[in-house]
Each structure stands twice: as C-alpha cells, then as structure tokens.
Design an enzyme around this catalytic site. Sequence first.
Site, PDB file in Angstrom:
ATOM      1  N   TYR A 157       0.836  -1.207   0.000  1.00 54.06           N
ATOM      2  CA  TYR A 157       0.000   0.000   0.000  1.00 54.06           C
ATOM      3  C   TYR A 157       0.874   1.261   0.000  1.00 54.06           C
ATOM      4  CZ  TYR A 157      -3.875   3.130   0.966  1.00 54.06           C
ATOM      5  OH  TYR A 157      -4.808   4.117   0.871  1.00 54.06           O
ATOM      6  N   PHE A 191      -6.304  20.804 -24.184  1.00 53.72           N
ATOM      7  CA  PHE A 191      -7.018  19.557 -24.429  1.00 53.72           C
ATOM      8  C   PHE A 191      -8.375  19.627 -23.721  1.00 53.72           C
ATOM      9  CE2 PHE A 191      -7.810  15.035 -23.328  1.00 53.72           C
ATOM     10  CZ  PHE A 191      -7.937  14.561 -24.603  1.00 53.72           C
ATOM     11  N   ASP A 192      -9.354  18.831 -24.177  1.00 55.72           N
ATOM     12  CA  ASP A 192     -10.718  18.985 -23.637  1.00 55.72           C
ATOM     13  C   ASP A 192     -10.817  18.771 -22.131  1.00 55.72           C
ATOM     14  OD1 ASP A 192     -10.245  16.298 -24.127  1.00 55.72           O
ATOM     15  OD2 ASP A 192     -12.272  15.828 -24.753  1.00 55.72           O
ATOM     16  N   ASP A 225       1.752  19.999 -20.525  1.00 53.83           N
ATOM     17  CA  ASP A 225       0.783  18.919 -20.724  1.00 53.83           C
ATOM     18  C   ASP A 225       1.469  17.940 -21.678  1.00 53.83           C
ATOM     19  OD1 ASP A 225      -1.310  17.244 -21.188  1.00 53.83           O
ATOM     20  OD2 ASP A 225      -2.740  18.789 -21.743  1.00 53.83           O
ATOM     21  N   ALA A 231       1.337  14.504 -22.696  1.00 53.70           N
ATOM     22  CA  ALA A 231       0.894  13.204 -23.221  1.00 53.70           C
ATOM     23  C   ALA A 231       1.797  12.679 -24.346  1.00 53.70           C
ATOM     24  CB  ALA A 231      -0.547  13.309 -23.703  1.00 53.70           C
ATOM     25  N   LYS A 244      -0.602   7.575 -23.442  1.00 53.05           N
ATOM     26  CA  LYS A 244      -0.102   7.930 -24.770  1.00 53.05           C
ATOM     27  C   LYS A 244       1.359   7.495 -24.873  1.00 53.05           C
ATOM     28  CE  LYS A 244      -4.030  10.386 -24.601  1.00 53.05           C
ATOM     29  NZ  LYS A 244      -4.116  11.624 -23.885  1.00 53.05           N
ATOM     30  N   HIS A 262     -19.139  15.659 -25.835  1.00 53.57           N
ATOM     31  CA  HIS A 262     -18.971  14.767 -26.994  1.00 53.57           C
ATOM     32  C   HIS A 262     -18.937  13.287 -26.616  1.00 53.57           C
ATOM     33  CE1 HIS A 262     -14.784  14.906 -25.736  1.00 53.57           C
ATOM     34  NE2 HIS A 262     -14.467  13.977 -26.609  1.00 53.57           N
TER      35      HIS A 262
HETATM   36  C1  LIG Z   1      -5.157  12.465 -23.278  1.00 53.79           C
HETATM   37  C2  LIG Z   1      -4.747  13.797 -22.902  1.00 53.79           C
HETATM   38  C3  LIG Z   1      -5.058  14.327 -21.640  1.00 53.79           C
HETATM   39  C4  LIG Z   1      -5.901  13.587 -20.628  1.00 53.79           C
HETATM   40  O1  LIG Z   1      -5.376  12.358 -20.289  1.00 53.79           O
HETATM   41  P1  LIG Z   1      -6.272  11.077 -19.952  1.00 53.79           P
HETATM   42  O2  LIG Z   1      -5.253  10.035 -19.649  1.00 53.79           O
HETATM   43  O3  LIG Z   1      -7.114  10.768 -21.138  1.00 53.79           O
HETATM   44  O4  LIG Z   1      -7.106  11.410 -18.769  1.00 53.79           O
HETATM   45  C5  LIG Z   1      -4.604  15.599 -21.354  1.00 53.79           C
HETATM   46  N1  LIG Z   1      -3.915  16.316 -22.257  1.00 53.79           N
HETATM   47  C6  LIG Z   1      -3.605  15.836 -23.467  1.00 53.79           C
HETATM   48  C7  LIG Z   1      -2.824  16.673 -24.426  1.00 53.79           C
HETATM   49  C8  LIG Z   1      -4.026  14.578 -23.845  1.00 53.79           C
HETATM   50  O5  LIG Z   1      -3.739  14.125 -25.070  1.00 53.79           O
END
Ligand SMILES: *Cc1c(COP(=O)(O)O)cnc(C)c1O
Length: 459
Positions: free
Chosen positions: A72, A124-125, A214, A216, A257, A449
């Site tokens: 844990y 990103f969304d 950010d 990914a 990603k 969406h």
């Molecule tokens: C996918 C993504 C996120 C969010 O990540 P999740 O793992 O889907 O929650 C944030 N920013 C970017 C640029 C992304 O491509």
Amino acid sequence: MELPFAESWKIKMVEPIRKSTREEREKWLAAAHNNVFMLKAEEVYIDLLTDSGTGAMSQGQWSAMMLGDESYAGATSFYKFESTVKKLFGMRYVIPTHQGRAAENVLFSYLVKPGMVVPGNAHFDTTKGHIEARGAKAIDVTCDEAKDTQLEVPFKGNVGLKKLEKVLKENKGNVPFMVLTITNNTVGGQPVSMKNIRETCELCHKYGVPVNMDSARFAENAYFIKTREKGYENKSIKEITKEMYSYVDSMTMSAKKDAIVNMGGFIATKKKDWYEGAKSFCIPYEGFITYGGLAGRDLEALAVGLDENTEFDMLQTRIHQVAYLAQKLDEYGIPYQRPAGGHAIFLDADRILPNIPKEEFPAQTMTCELYLEAGIRACEIGYLLADRDPVTHENRFGGLDFVRLCIPRRVYTDNHMDVIAAACKNLYDRRNEITRGVKITWEAKLMRHFTVQLERLGK
Ligand SMILES: *Cc1c(COP(=O)(O)O)cnc(C)c1O
C-alpha cells in the site's frame, strides 16, 4: 536496391478483429444515438477513436508487470517509477495518478480558483474542462498558422507569443500557470519547437507565471524536434526531452499515450509548494501518494514504457505509419491538417463536406459516414468537442472541425492503413451526395462529446 523502411519490432501476440455489414452498422449506430463513443468495441472493425491506452505493450513491459510490488505504501515499484521520471525529466517531485485528467484534477484543485485565467496552446478537452469547472477561464494562444489546415509549417503547434503576452499583461496576478501542450493535440498533433518552448517559458517567467507542460505526447514532440529543428539532428530523444523539461516548472502526463500503458498518469514538478499542495488532493481523489490510483504492476510497466518509447527507432516506426496514411490520402486528394502530425490524421471536415452547415456538425456527420462505410471508428475533434461557451451557452464554431483518425501504437499494420485510406476515398467520392448533417437531441453540460445523443437529419 535500397531496402524499404520497416517496423523496429515484430509481433508476438495477435487479437482477432471482425468485419461487419453495412446493414449491421446502420442498426448499431442508430442504437448508439449516432455517437461512436456509445458503440460496443465488437461492433468496430478498425478502431481509431484514440491512441490513449490502446497501444500494444512490449515484452519488456509485460515482464516488468510480474515484478509489481503491491504494498500500500512505499512500494518498490513506486521508487522505480519515480527514479525513471526524475531521470528523464529532471523533476524533483513525482505523484502518480490513474490517468492524465486525474493529474489535472489533483494539481488544478490546488492551483485554480474562480475568476483566474489559464492561457495555453489549445487546451485539451479535459484540461479545459478542469479549468472551466473551477470557474476559471482557458484562453487559447496557439499561433495563427495552426488555423490554416493547408499551410505546411514544421511547428504548427507553437504558442503565439504576442497573444500570450497580451493575456499575461492583461491578467497580472491572476494567472496561476500557463499550459504548454506537446504535441498540440487539439490542432492536429502538431509539434512545438524547442525555440518556442524556450521563448514561451522565458515570457511566462518574466511575468512570474510558471509553466505546466501537458505532456501526453512529449516523446513524439521530441522526435519532431530531432527531425525538423536545426541543431538537434545529432541529439538523442532523451537529451532533447531533458532540454524541453529544463525550461518548465511542472508536468501533467497521460501515460496512456507516450508511455504506452493501458492506464496511468502522473504529476511531476520542480516546485516544492506545488508538490505539497497537490499531495493533499491526491490522497482523497487518487489514493496514497506512492500509488495514486495505480497498481504496483502498472507503475512497473509505466517506467519501462517511458524508457523504451524515448528511443528513436520506436518513435520513427510510429510516426512513419502516420505519414504512410497521410501519403495515401494525398494520392486521393483528401484534405487534412498539414503536415501530418505525430499520432493522428485530422481530416478537414469543413472542406470535405462543404454542403453541411456548421450548425449540423460536419465532422460528426463524417464520423458517422466513415463508420457506416467501413466499420472504422474515428473521433470528432471539432464543434461538438468544443462544448458551449460557459457564459453565452452558444455553440463554439470559432475553431476547426476535424475528424481524427488516431493511430494506436504498435497495433495496426500498414495494410489497415490502406483500408482506412480507401474508405476515406469512397466517402470523399460521394461527398456531394451528403447534404444533411446531425442534430443534438441530448447533451451533457461539460465534455458533451463523450455522451451526446444525435439524430441524423434527412434519415
Ligand atoms: C489524453 C490527454 C489528456 C488527458 O489524459 P487522460 O489520460 O485521457 O485522462 C490531457 N492532455 C492531453 C494533451 C491529452 O492528449
């Protein structure tokens, strides 16, 4: 004869996929309210919905999973993961989370307050969602070149520095951080140059504003810097990564990603106060700070994935496949965001379906048509995804309207790319017969969406 390009891996395990008839797909799409997120995976032949968590892990990752320490607190797997992150990115403090949006949730819970302003190169969304849900405002400061889909420039994901400075000047003392997204997903997986990363950070720091990367698709971004930016040709992906992160203050990462795991994410930062602040939100939302919503085995796979996918051959294989699909689309004259990005092709729905008015969501219409044509599940990255303006509640038609063909890592072959391109061509050939779009019958307030329900007009 020069030997052609080929993948830098071979296949050890296969997963059957299944074709369907148009009649079946008509039925399934109607049951899904014309929203491909609501389809069952078994109703899909080639799944290009996302490259998130859909990659094929390596033998190194699978074998690392057997070493997972499920304690844990203080698990060995956490320390392995932490040391990989520290080494790759030069960040002192690391918090695991179950995915990227969870990292946003934890960090932004500490940093974002109502009325604040958070500039970024096309958030990103989920990032925008986590800012707006806290009563703050996300302002897009992407360079203008990104809006012209037919313009070929190497770093279309760049920040527009003048736009950024205007936001920083007008909102002094009210900007908790800037979000720098690499690659810039929303405008087409377009990379940001090292020069732009450096200048963006210098500008933000001049105004006392920290920068959160950010991250990914940081490795794909590093690949584009190596192959497109002068002075980086002979640097390794790991060296480029180290430099990119030397300029920023923190990162939020969706490991689904570029770390090629099915689930995972993290926050890493150089700022002790952010770490301390975020920590206290990690525990109630994600779990104790050495597992953050992940199993020990997940942390093992994540660490190996980060290390392996910051090697040139792995990235070259991936990006070559995206470019291969783009080249086929070029042969057929189908317009997309140029040049091809790192993880996906973004078809320009406005140009492909000129008869569909914005109000009838051209990209969503095309997403439905592509599924009906060949069982290919793409994703709308356009007016639906843009949500409504939080103040006026009007649809936001100001951006681009794309159909994203997102390529999972190490999953499909170039033969699948040929099928995708052929399906796009068939659709493109009958574009003038497609005259009606879709209408929303139900939608959520935020990130609509995913769950929106639609009616196909004229059907
Ligand atoms: C996918 C993504 C996120 C969010 O990540 P999740 O793992 O889907 O929650 C944030 N920013 C970017 C640029 C992304 O491509």
